[in-house]
Scaffold this active site. Structure first.
Site, PDB file in Angstrom:
ATOM      1  N   ARG A 119     -44.029  22.393   4.742  1.00 53.55           N
ATOM      2  CA  ARG A 119     -42.936  22.209   5.697  1.00 53.55           C
ATOM      3  C   ARG A 119     -41.630  22.651   5.050  1.00 53.55           C
ATOM      4  NH1 ARG A 119     -41.444  15.651   5.580  1.00 53.55           N
ATOM      5  NH2 ARG A 119     -41.139  15.592   3.314  1.00 53.55           N
ATOM      6  N   THR A 159       0.845  -1.200   0.000  1.00 53.90           N
ATOM      7  CA  THR A 159       0.000   0.000   0.000  1.00 53.90           C
ATOM      8  C   THR A 159       0.876   1.244   0.000  1.00 53.90           C
ATOM      9  OG1 THR A 159      -0.224   0.179   2.420  1.00 53.90           O
ATOM     10  CG2 THR A 159      -1.797  -1.249   1.268  1.00 53.90           C
ATOM     11  N   ASP A 160       2.071   1.120   0.549  1.00 53.45           N
ATOM     12  CA  ASP A 160       3.006   2.252   0.524  1.00 53.45           C
ATOM     13  C   ASP A 160       3.386   2.612  -0.914  1.00 53.45           C
ATOM     14  OD1 ASP A 160       4.725   4.081   2.161  1.00 53.45           O
ATOM     15  OD2 ASP A 160       6.311   3.063   1.028  1.00 53.45           O
ATOM     16  N   PHE A 194     -46.056  16.473   3.442  1.00 49.63           N
ATOM     17  CA  PHE A 194     -45.947  15.053   3.772  1.00 49.63           C
ATOM     18  C   PHE A 194     -47.217  14.647   4.503  1.00 49.63           C
ATOM     19  CE2 PHE A 194     -44.342  11.307   6.182  1.00 49.63           C
ATOM     20  CZ  PHE A 194     -44.069  10.525   5.075  1.00 49.63           C
TER      21      PHE A 194
HETATM   22  O1  LIG Z   1     -40.438  12.894   2.988  1.00 47.12           O
HETATM   23  C1  LIG Z   1     -40.589  12.139   3.962  1.00 47.12           C
HETATM   24  N1  LIG Z   1     -40.561  10.809   3.774  1.00 47.12           N
HETATM   25  C2  LIG Z   1     -40.737   9.903   4.794  1.00 47.12           C
HETATM   26  O2  LIG Z   1     -40.709   8.661   4.601  1.00 47.12           O
HETATM   27  C3  LIG Z   1     -40.947  10.448   6.081  1.00 47.12           C
HETATM   28  N2  LIG Z   1     -41.139   9.883   7.307  1.00 47.12           N
HETATM   29  C4  LIG Z   1     -41.271  10.886   8.189  1.00 47.12           C
HETATM   30  O3  LIG Z   1     -41.439  10.742   9.435  1.00 47.12           O
HETATM   31  N3  LIG Z   1     -41.176  12.089   7.567  1.00 47.12           N
HETATM   32  C5  LIG Z   1     -40.985  11.844   6.250  1.00 47.12           C
HETATM   33  N4  LIG Z   1     -40.805  12.671   5.183  1.00 47.12           N
END
Ligand SMILES: O=c1[nH]c(=O)c2[nH]c(=O)[nH]c2[nH]1
Length: 286
Positions: free
Chosen positions: A170, A57-58, A153
């Site tokens: 979010r 490796t050296d 989500f």
């Molecule tokens: O975009 C997301 N996917 C997930 O699978 C997931 N699970 C979670 O708790 N938040 C989110 N957000």
């Protein structure tokens, strides 16, 4: 009981190499971290301690330094290919070489002065096999992205342990680690990298996200539609959660303005997107 040797490879990790080009008053700098890994006819060293097939490796580390002097360092993929091909063609016992390179970015601060760019790292992994085949995988890591809206989500599966509230608005933030495999020989790795990187950024910013999984697919798909030379993309996207802080104890509302940026635990969303006709690499190319 009979046992046998399983998959193995060996090499030098974290060879930190800085190459300066000083052919005039304006200097140029390449700052790399190189890793080599060789494999092949390595039964004897493991089973009997016979080192005849083992290029130290050296020596591998020295080769990285010597090649930087002799050939210079252009695109990291080209430098990695040069090294991988050298090890396989010069050592009969070496049947496969994997060379990994990370490149740290520096901005110019003056003719011979540089400012380290703390952000993302460009990466590549190159494989070369004794049948003459090379596989080039380019990528990046530590690219931190955030959208302040355009992310939902909701509609997720719920069980007796589910407490998460659905949301229509979010913060979505992640630290991208992406690797993309070239279908064949790419002529200009610099241009290809910039195009793929741009595609990742555009898709992240431009996708109204119903989940990070959906955003991941959009990012991979955008790389493939923008870059015909690329046949497969793999993404690892940590969900850097931003939790809305409850300000009601202070008589204040919080209409998506004040967040707690949590660092752990984090969701980890990983996946690949590939062309229908992507040639099979034939091995674990990452
Ligand atoms: O975009 C997301 N996917 C997930 O699978 C997931 N699970 C979670 O708790 N938040 C989110 N957000």
């Amino acid at each position: 009981m009979t046992v046998k040797l399983g998959p193995n490879r060996y090499g030098k990790a974290d060879v930190r190499l800085v190459r300066v080009v000083r052919d005039g008053p304006v200097h140029h700098l390449k700052d790399l971290n190189v890793g080599t890994a060789l494999s092949g006819a390595m039964e004897a060293v493991h089973l009997t301690g016979d080192n005849a097939a083992v290029l130290p490796t050296d020596s591998q580390k020295n080769t990285v330094h010597a090649f930087a002097r002799k050939h210079g360092v252009g695109e990291i993929e080209e430098f990695a290919l040069l090294l991988a091909r050298h090890f396989v063609t010069s050592q009969p016992a070496v049947h496969h070489a994997r060379v990994e390179v990370e490149e740290y970015a520096w901005r110019r601060g003056g003719p011979h002065s540089f400012v380290r760019d703390g952000g993302e790292v460009r990466t590549c992994v190159v494989h070369h096999d004794r049948d003459g085949r090379s596989t080039v995988v380019s990528g990046l890591k530590d690219l931190v992205l955030l959208n302040t809206t355009g992310s939902e989500f909701r509609g997720f599966a719920a069980d007796e342990y589910t407490t998460l509230k659905p949301t229509r608005d979010r913060v979505l933030a992640t630290e991208v680690r992406a690797r993309w495999r070239h279908a064949g020989e790419t002529a200009d790795h610099g241009t290809s990298y910039e195009r793929a990187r741009g595609a990742l950024l555009e898709a992240f910013a431009g996708t109204h996200s119903l989940s990070l999984q959906q955003t991941l697919y959009a990012m991979g798909e955008r790389v493939l539609t923008s870059c015909p030379e690329i046949c497969e993309v793999r993404l690892s996207l940590p969900n850097k959660h931003h939790f809305l802080v409850d300000l009601s104890p202070f008589g204040l509302d919080n209409d998506n303005e004040v967040y707690h940026a949590a660092d752990r635990p984090y969701g980890l969303i990983e996946g690949g997107v590939l062309r229908e006709d992507a040639p099979d690499a034939g091995f674990a190319w990452e």
